[in-house]
Design a protein around this motif. Structure first.
Motif, PDB file in Angstrom:
ATOM      1  N   VAL A   1       0.833  -1.208   0.000  1.00 55.94           N
ATOM      2  CA  VAL A   1       0.000   0.000   0.000  1.00 55.94           C
ATOM      3  C   VAL A   1       0.865   1.254   0.000  1.00 55.94           C
ATOM      4  CG1 VAL A   1      -1.556   1.387   1.440  1.00 55.94           C
ATOM      5  CG2 VAL A   1      -2.089  -1.003   0.980  1.00 55.94           C
ATOM      6  N   THR A   2       2.010   1.210   0.670  1.00 57.27           N
ATOM      7  CA  THR A   2       2.919   2.365   0.697  1.00 57.27           C
ATOM      8  C   THR A   2       3.883   2.371  -0.494  1.00 57.27           C
ATOM      9  OG1 THR A   2       4.492   1.167   2.121  1.00 57.27           O
ATOM     10  CG2 THR A   2       2.847   2.549   3.213  1.00 57.27           C
ATOM     11  N   LYS A   3       3.550   1.597  -1.525  1.00 59.34           N
ATOM     12  CA  LYS A   3       4.348   1.491  -2.751  1.00 59.34           C
ATOM     13  C   LYS A   3       5.688   0.798  -2.512  1.00 59.34           C
ATOM     14  CE  LYS A   3       2.274   5.545  -4.963  1.00 59.34           C
ATOM     15  NZ  LYS A   3       2.508   6.848  -5.624  1.00 59.34           N
ATOM     16  N   GLY A   4       5.744  -0.067  -1.506  1.00 65.76           N
ATOM     17  CA  GLY A   4       6.947  -0.829  -1.234  1.00 65.76           C
ATOM     18  C   GLY A   4       6.777  -2.283  -1.637  1.00 65.76           C
ATOM     19  N   ILE A   5       7.736  -3.088  -1.247  1.00 68.78           N
ATOM     20  CA  ILE A   5       7.699  -4.526  -1.507  1.00 68.78           C
ATOM     21  C   ILE A   5       8.596  -5.198  -0.478  1.00 68.78           C
ATOM     22  CG2 ILE A   5       9.670  -4.661  -3.079  1.00 68.78           C
ATOM     23  CD1 ILE A   5       6.363  -6.432  -3.742  1.00 68.78           C
ATOM     24  N   ASP A   6       8.229  -6.391  -0.062  1.00 68.06           N
ATOM     25  CA  ASP A   6       9.076  -7.149   0.864  1.00 68.06           C
ATOM     26  C   ASP A   6       9.319  -8.532   0.279  1.00 68.06           C
ATOM     27  OD1 ASP A   6      10.450  -8.365   2.876  1.00 68.06           O
ATOM     28  OD2 ASP A   6       9.027  -7.880   4.470  1.00 68.06           O
ATOM     29  N   LEU A   7      10.473  -8.692  -0.360  1.00 68.97           N
ATOM     30  CA  LEU A   7      10.845  -9.967  -0.967  1.00 68.97           C
ATOM     31  C   LEU A   7      11.455 -10.932   0.042  1.00 68.97           C
ATOM     32  CD1 LEU A   7      12.502  -8.629  -4.246  1.00 68.97           C
ATOM     33  CD2 LEU A   7      10.206  -9.582  -3.995  1.00 68.97           C
TER      34      LEU A   7
ATOM     35  N   GLY B   1      -1.603   2.595  -2.344  1.00 67.48           N
ATOM     36  CA  GLY B   1      -2.813   3.323  -2.008  1.00 67.48           C
ATOM     37  C   GLY B   1      -4.055   2.502  -1.799  1.00 67.48           C
ATOM     38  N   ARG B   2      -4.053   1.219  -2.167  1.00 68.15           N
ATOM     39  CA  ARG B   2      -5.256   0.420  -2.017  1.00 68.15           C
ATOM     40  C   ARG B   2      -4.921  -1.021  -1.650  1.00 68.15           C
ATOM     41  NH1 ARG B   2      -7.276   0.138  -6.966  1.00 68.15           N
ATOM     42  NH2 ARG B   2      -7.319  -2.113  -7.238  1.00 68.15           N
ATOM     43  N   GLY B   3      -5.721  -1.585  -0.746  1.00 66.15           N
ATOM     44  CA  GLY B   3      -5.536  -2.971  -0.339  1.00 66.15           C
ATOM     45  C   GLY B   3      -6.220  -3.220   0.989  1.00 66.15           C
TER      46      GLY B   3
ATOM     47  N   ALA C   1      -0.612 -13.469  -3.299  1.00 69.35           N
ATOM     48  CA  ALA C   1      -1.889 -13.530  -2.587  1.00 69.35           C
ATOM     49  C   ALA C   1      -2.427 -12.133  -2.301  1.00 69.35           C
ATOM     50  CB  ALA C   1      -1.727 -14.312  -1.283  1.00 69.35           C
ATOM     51  N   ALA C   2      -1.536 -11.225  -1.872  1.00 66.79           N
ATOM     52  CA  ALA C   2      -1.958  -9.857  -1.580  1.00 66.79           C
ATOM     53  C   ALA C   2      -2.450  -9.146  -2.835  1.00 66.79           C
ATOM     54  CB  ALA C   2      -0.811  -9.070  -0.945  1.00 66.79           C
ATOM     55  N   VAL C   3      -1.714  -9.316  -3.928  1.00 69.89           N
ATOM     56  CA  VAL C   3      -2.079  -8.648  -5.190  1.00 69.89           C
ATOM     57  C   VAL C   3      -3.375  -9.227  -5.745  1.00 69.89           C
ATOM     58  CG1 VAL C   3      -1.379  -8.272  -7.584  1.00 69.89           C
ATOM     59  CG2 VAL C   3       0.290  -8.004  -5.747  1.00 69.89           C
ATOM     60  N   ILE C   4      -3.494 -10.549  -5.724  1.00 70.08           N
ATOM     61  CA  ILE C   4      -4.718 -11.193  -6.210  1.00 70.08           C
ATOM     62  C   ILE C   4      -5.909 -10.744  -5.378  1.00 70.08           C
ATOM     63  CG2 ILE C   4      -5.898 -13.434  -6.374  1.00 70.08           C
ATOM     64  CD1 ILE C   4      -3.135 -14.639  -7.063  1.00 70.08           C
ATOM     65  N   GLY C   5      -5.668 -10.496  -4.091  1.00 75.99           N
ATOM     66  CA  GLY C   5      -6.741 -10.068  -3.204  1.00 75.99           C
ATOM     67  C   GLY C   5      -7.102  -8.597  -3.313  1.00 75.99           C
ATOM     68  N   GLY C   6      -6.493  -7.882  -4.266  1.00 78.73           N
ATOM     69  CA  GLY C   6      -6.892  -6.504  -4.511  1.00 78.73           C
ATOM     70  C   GLY C   6      -5.929  -5.433  -4.047  1.00 78.73           C
ATOM     71  N   THR C   7      -4.789  -5.814  -3.480  1.00 79.63           N
ATOM     72  CA  THR C   7      -3.798  -4.812  -3.090  1.00 79.63           C
ATOM     73  C   THR C   7      -3.130  -4.262  -4.338  1.00 79.63           C
ATOM     74  OG1 THR C   7      -3.384  -5.997  -1.022  1.00 79.63           O
ATOM     75  CG2 THR C   7      -1.765  -4.357  -1.670  1.00 79.63           C
ATOM     76  N   ASN C   8      -3.205  -2.971  -4.515  1.00 82.07           N
ATOM     77  CA  ASN C   8      -2.713  -2.331  -5.728  1.00 82.07           C
ATOM     78  C   ASN C   8      -1.196  -2.223  -5.692  1.00 82.07           C
ATOM     79  OD1 ASN C   8      -2.206  -0.714  -7.959  1.00 82.07           O
ATOM     80  ND2 ASN C   8      -3.888   0.692  -7.549  1.00 82.07           N
ATOM     81  N   VAL C   9      -0.527  -2.791  -6.697  1.00 80.14           N
ATOM     82  CA  VAL C   9       0.939  -2.736  -6.735  1.00 80.14           C
ATOM     83  C   VAL C   9       1.452  -1.314  -6.920  1.00 80.14           C
ATOM     84  CG1 VAL C   9       1.232  -5.099  -7.552  1.00 80.14           C
ATOM     85  CG2 VAL C   9       0.922  -3.253  -9.213  1.00 80.14           C
TER      86      VAL C   9
ATOM     87  N   ILE D   1      -0.053   7.915   2.477  1.00 83.90           N
ATOM     88  CA  ILE D   1       1.298   7.879   1.913  1.00 83.90           C
ATOM     89  C   ILE D   1       1.291   7.152   0.578  1.00 83.90           C
ATOM     90  CG2 ILE D   1       3.600   6.856   2.206  1.00 83.90           C
ATOM     91  CD1 ILE D   1       3.284   9.325   3.856  1.00 83.90           C
ATOM     92  N   GLY D   2       0.547   6.046   0.504  1.00 81.05           N
ATOM     93  CA  GLY D   2       0.500   5.282  -0.736  1.00 81.05           C
ATOM     94  C   GLY D   2      -0.212   6.004  -1.860  1.00 81.05           C
ATOM     95  N   ASN D   3      -1.219   6.783  -1.516  1.00 75.84           N
ATOM     96  CA  ASN D   3      -1.974   7.505  -2.540  1.00 75.84           C
ATOM     97  C   ASN D   3      -1.202   8.702  -3.077  1.00 75.84           C
ATOM     98  OD1 ASN D   3      -4.619   6.306  -3.059  1.00 75.84           O
ATOM     99  ND2 ASN D   3      -4.962   6.578  -0.869  1.00 75.84           N
ATOM    100  N   ASN D   4      -0.616   9.488  -2.170  1.00 76.95           N
ATOM    101  CA  ASN D   4       0.115  10.679  -2.599  1.00 76.95           C
ATOM    102  C   ASN D   4       1.053  11.109  -1.478  1.00 76.95           C
ATOM    103  OD1 ASN D   4       0.958  13.305  -3.363  1.00 76.95           O
ATOM    104  ND2 ASN D   4      -0.874  13.549  -4.630  1.00 76.95           N
ATOM    105  N   ALA D   5       2.300  10.685  -1.577  1.00 74.53           N
ATOM    106  CA  ALA D   5       3.261  10.946  -0.507  1.00 74.53           C
ATOM    107  C   ALA D   5       3.518  12.444  -0.329  1.00 74.53           C
ATOM    108  CB  ALA D   5       4.574  10.221  -0.793  1.00 74.53           C
ATOM    109  N   ASP D   6       3.562  13.184  -1.433  1.00 74.81           N
ATOM    110  CA  ASP D   6       3.823  14.625  -1.344  1.00 74.81           C
ATOM    111  C   ASP D   6       2.693  15.334  -0.601  1.00 74.81           C
ATOM    112  OD1 ASP D   6       6.197  14.392  -2.710  1.00 74.81           O
ATOM    113  OD2 ASP D   6       5.263  14.683  -4.680  1.00 74.81           O
TER     114      ASP D   6
END
Length: 303
Positions: A46-52, A245-247, A234-242, A176-181
């Protein structure tokens, strides 16, 4: 959700025994680990990050929990130690991303390699097994008709859903995910808000690690290595926007259940396991393309 219902209807028509309560419960149990890890990915993405590294962090937790249990530690201390290890792993990612401002994909790819290497070095390629019954009891208890791991998954889902939807900090994560500025101009402290989802992801990796080793009774040098991308999927399939801002927490768990249904269906109908990865990849592509198309239409409408 609609796709899951459609898939279940197809499976029901094809083979009614697939939807027997026992088989459905087995599917739920098999998705507990991925479901909890997917919950950890929600806030991060949601915050435009990723955890590999979330699966690898879970693997480290299983190693610590297993060795501590074999050393005779009290079970409450074993569990607490596992949660702390997971939280520290998540905090390490969070510090490097939020404070040092390093790219999330680079940081978590690095910690993935570090954690995987530690697993092999410490275990010398050997399994951690023959665990005490007190630890195994954590993975086998039931409350009414629900297995303990499923109950803990539902508890994690409830807590995270409430946190994201009804707390100020949760709303800041979406901001933060929608518009950090815009969030910064509104006085939101971006560093703290970006750090928190990685800490939560690590803590949930700790929960998943404790449940995994308690339920399965062993840990291998590669435990969790194949769950990093599955949790993200699983998160992306469940609707979390890569794109951020959404999830939702519920969506992530439903995504994990959908993956579990697909895997079980392939086994049920004796299809090659390689089709599982192909199906996951196809669903992810559809989800990402749908998000991208929706965002493009919204932006065109605003323009």
């Amino acid at each position: 959700m609609a796709f899951m219902v459609l898939l279940l209807l197809v499976l029901l028509v094809s083979n009614p025994s697939f939807l027997k309560p026992g088989n459905l419960m087995d599917i739920l149990l098999s998705t507990v680990t991925v479901g909890i890890l997917a919950l950890g990915e929600v806030g991060v993405i949601v915050t435009k990050g990723i955890d590999l590294s979330i699966g690898a962090a879970m693997g480290i937790v299983t190693l610590v929990v297993g060795e501590a249990a074999l050393a005779g530690w009290p079970i409450w201390l074993v569990v607490l130690g596992g949660l702390i290890v997971g939280a520290v792993a998540g905090a390490l990612n969070g510090v490097m991303i939020s404070l040092v401002k390093l790219p999330p994909i680079i940081v978590t790819l690095g910690t993935l390699s570090v954690y995987s290497g530690i697993m092999y070095v410490v275990t010398n390629g050997q399994w951690v097994q023959n665990l005490p019954s007190q630890l195994l009891a954590l993975g086998s208890f039931k409350l009414w008709f629900l297995p303990g791991p499923v109950l803990i998954l539902l508890l994690c889902l409830l807590v995270l859903a409430v946190f994201l939807r009804y707390t100020v900090t949760g709303r800041y994560i979406y901001a933060i995910g929608n518009n950090a500025d815009a969030a910064r101009l509104a006085g939101i402290r971006e560093t703290r808000i970006v750090f928190l989802p990685y800490l939560i992801a690590g803590l949930l990796a700790g929960v998943a690690g404790v449940l995994y080793i308690a339920y399965n009774g062993f840990s291998t040098p590669s435990t969790g290595a194949d769950l990093n991308l599955e949790a993200i999927a699983a998160a992306v399939i469940g609707g979390t926007n890569v794109f951020g801002g959404r999830g939702t927490a519920l969506g992530a768990v439903l995504g994990a259940v959908l993956l579990g249904i697909i895997t079980e269906a392939l086994v049920f109908f004796h299809l090659p396991a390689v089709w599982n990865e192909a199906a996951e990849g196809l669903i992810i592509l559809v989800a990402v393309i749908s998000d991208s198309t929706l965002i493009r239409k919204v932006n065109m409408g605003r323009g």
